[in-house]
Write an enzyme that holds these catalytic residues in place. Structure first.
Site, short mmCIF file in Angstrom:
data_model
loop_
_atom_site.label_atom_id
_atom_site.label_comp_id
_atom_site.label_asym_id
_atom_site.label_seq_id
_atom_site.Cartn_x
_atom_site.Cartn_y
_atom_site.Cartn_z
N GLY A 202 90.36 -83.53 62.24
CA GLY A 202 89.76 -82.34 62.65
C GLY A 202 88.50 -82.46 63.74
O GLY A 202 88.23 -83.48 63.96
N ASN A 203 87.83 -81.41 63.82
CA ASN A 203 86.60 -81.61 64.81
C ASN A 203 85.41 -80.54 64.20
O ASN A 203 85.85 -79.75 63.23
CB ASN A 203 87.00 -81.44 65.92
CG ASN A 203 87.66 -80.11 66.34
OD1 ASN A 203 87.17 -79.02 66.27
ND2 ASN A 203 89.04 -79.99 66.34
N HIS A 204 84.36 -80.61 64.82
CA HIS A 204 83.18 -79.87 64.49
C HIS A 204 83.25 -78.43 64.94
O HIS A 204 82.27 -77.68 64.63
CB HIS A 204 82.05 -80.51 64.78
CG HIS A 204 81.77 -81.54 63.99
ND1 HIS A 204 81.65 -81.88 62.85
CD2 HIS A 204 81.71 -83.22 64.56
CE1 HIS A 204 81.24 -82.93 62.27
NE2 HIS A 204 81.44 -83.89 63.31
#
Ligand code: C5P
Length: 397
Positions: A202-204
């Protein structure tokens, strides 16, 4: 100058109405305050009159010949209710009209902003949440309460948002309806690519900028399809929400809407790669050992492929790409942005520098907006203001 009705209901945060009146009158607006009887237990009519420079008479049965509730409702350009109690939300959702404020709200066609404030348990109570959902579906904008200190020693969700936020949101509803007839598809959030049933890549991205654009476009009259990757569910007036998780789901949702939209705004952080073979079972350390390899394959570039289809099919759809970059300097960011504008083929590219980690999850943003037509604008402001700056450029185009 707008004519604004400010409803104040009976909660401890009623005293904050004074700051809201101040901000509105200082911005040059005329404010007519309608407190409920219970609000007057918390704050005096004299205070409200002095600050608003207008008389305050919440009695439905005085001055009957002027048909007060209808006059107030018809003259208002905007109605704000802050704070709104659980009881008020229930009355408004069910159409009960026992006092001047209730009657005015039933009679008005002006945009309405409601800012609830109450204890956490009351806010999350199923009855309150159902009333909020009903009001939202009727085009009433609900400003969700903040988390923080409550009346007593306790803290939690339920605090009235700061007066500045209430006023900014409310005045946003007054904005010119310059996007009526437009249909925007906006992606927001960050994709999650599964590794096994438990883990993902995933990512932020918090989705805040995309949500801000969706709400701003809807406020300006556009019909919005918001495709949200892992940002829960958003309900706002004029916004249809579609929940997706990984890049291929996001691509399907974009493609399903592409031929009927006038702008595609891709704020979502889409994973460039996905796991080639997702393990159907949880990968166990005891079995996998101390080192494992996961083979990744490239995801489709949704923006670039959408641009290709728009051109091939002759669709009238503007495209906006986002680029989160780790740039060494402003000129470095400009170069990266100009390069991405070309490589993606989109009409507008919004670049931000995420080097210091201040953008993700924040309410502020600092962006460089470049358009193929040569427009270049740097904006450092709230995500709502950045949203409106991008929409202004789309109008110019
Ligand atoms: O190439 P990069 O990931 O920096 O590009 C970011 C822009 O491209 C964003 O608008 C993002 O939504 C979009 N994108 C996409 N498909 C991908 C990766 C990014 O549409 N696979």
């Amino acid at each position: 100058m707008a004519r604004i009705v400010l409803g104040v209901t009976g909660g401890i945060a009623a005293y904050k109405a004074t700051a809201i009146i101040r901000l509105l009158t200082e911005a040059g607006h005329s404010v007519k305050v309608i407190p409920t009887q219970n609000a007057l237990r918390f704050i005096g009519a004299t205070t409200l009159e002095a600050l608003s420079h207008n008389s305050v008479d919440p009695d439905l049965y005085t001055d009957v010949e002027s048909v007060k509730h209808i006059a107030l409702a018809q003259e208002a350009h905007l109605v704000i209710v802050a704070p709104a109690t659980a009881s008020f939300l229930a009355r408004l959702a069910s159409g009960v009209a026992d006092d001047l404020l209730d009657n005015t709200l039933l009679a008005t066609t002006a945009p309405v902003l409601v800012a609830p404030a109450m204890h956490t348990e009351m806010w999350f109570n199923a009855a309150t949440q159902a009333n909020v959902a009903t009001l939202t579906s009727r085009n009433i904008t609900i400003l969700e309460p903040d988390a923080g200190r409550l009346t007593g020693e306790d803290s939690g969700v339920g605090r009235l948002p700061e007066p500045e936020v209430i006023v900014e949101t409310a005045l946003g509803l007054l904005q010119t309806q310059d996007l009526i007839g437009q249909h925007f598809v906006i992606t927001a959030g960050g994709t999650q690519e599964p590794i096994d049933p438990v883990r993902y890549i995933g990512n932020h991205s918090s989705g805040k900028q995309g949500i801000a654009i969706a709400k701003a476009a809807a406020h300006r009259g556009a019909k919005v399809t918001l495709i949200g990757a892992n940002i829960g569910s958003i309900s706002a007036r004029n916004v249809d929400f579609v929940a997706v998780s990984d890049a291929r789901e996001l691509q399907k949702a974009v493609e399903a809407n592409l031929d009927k939209v006038t702008a595609l705004i891709m704020t979502a952080a889409v994973s460039d790669f996905r796991v080639e073979s997702v393990s159907p079972k949880k990968i166990k350390r005891a079995i996998a050992g101390d080192k494992i390899s996961i083979e990744l394959v490239a995801n489709p570039d949704i923006l670039a492929s959408s641009v290709t289809r728009i051109k091939a099919d002759g669709l009238k759809c503007l495209t906006v790409g986002f680029a989160a970059e780790t740039a060494a300097s402003e000129s470095d960011l400009r170069q990266l942005a100009a390069h991405k504008l070309m490589s993606k083929g989109c009409d507008v590219l919004v670049a931000n520098d995420v080097s210091n980690g201040q953008v993700f999850g924040s309410d502020q943003n600092s962006v460089l907006i470049l358009a193929k037509s040569g427009i270049e604008r740097a904006v450092s402001a709230s995500k709502t203001e950045v949203a409106n700056a991008i929409l202004d450029i789309l109008i110019e185009l």
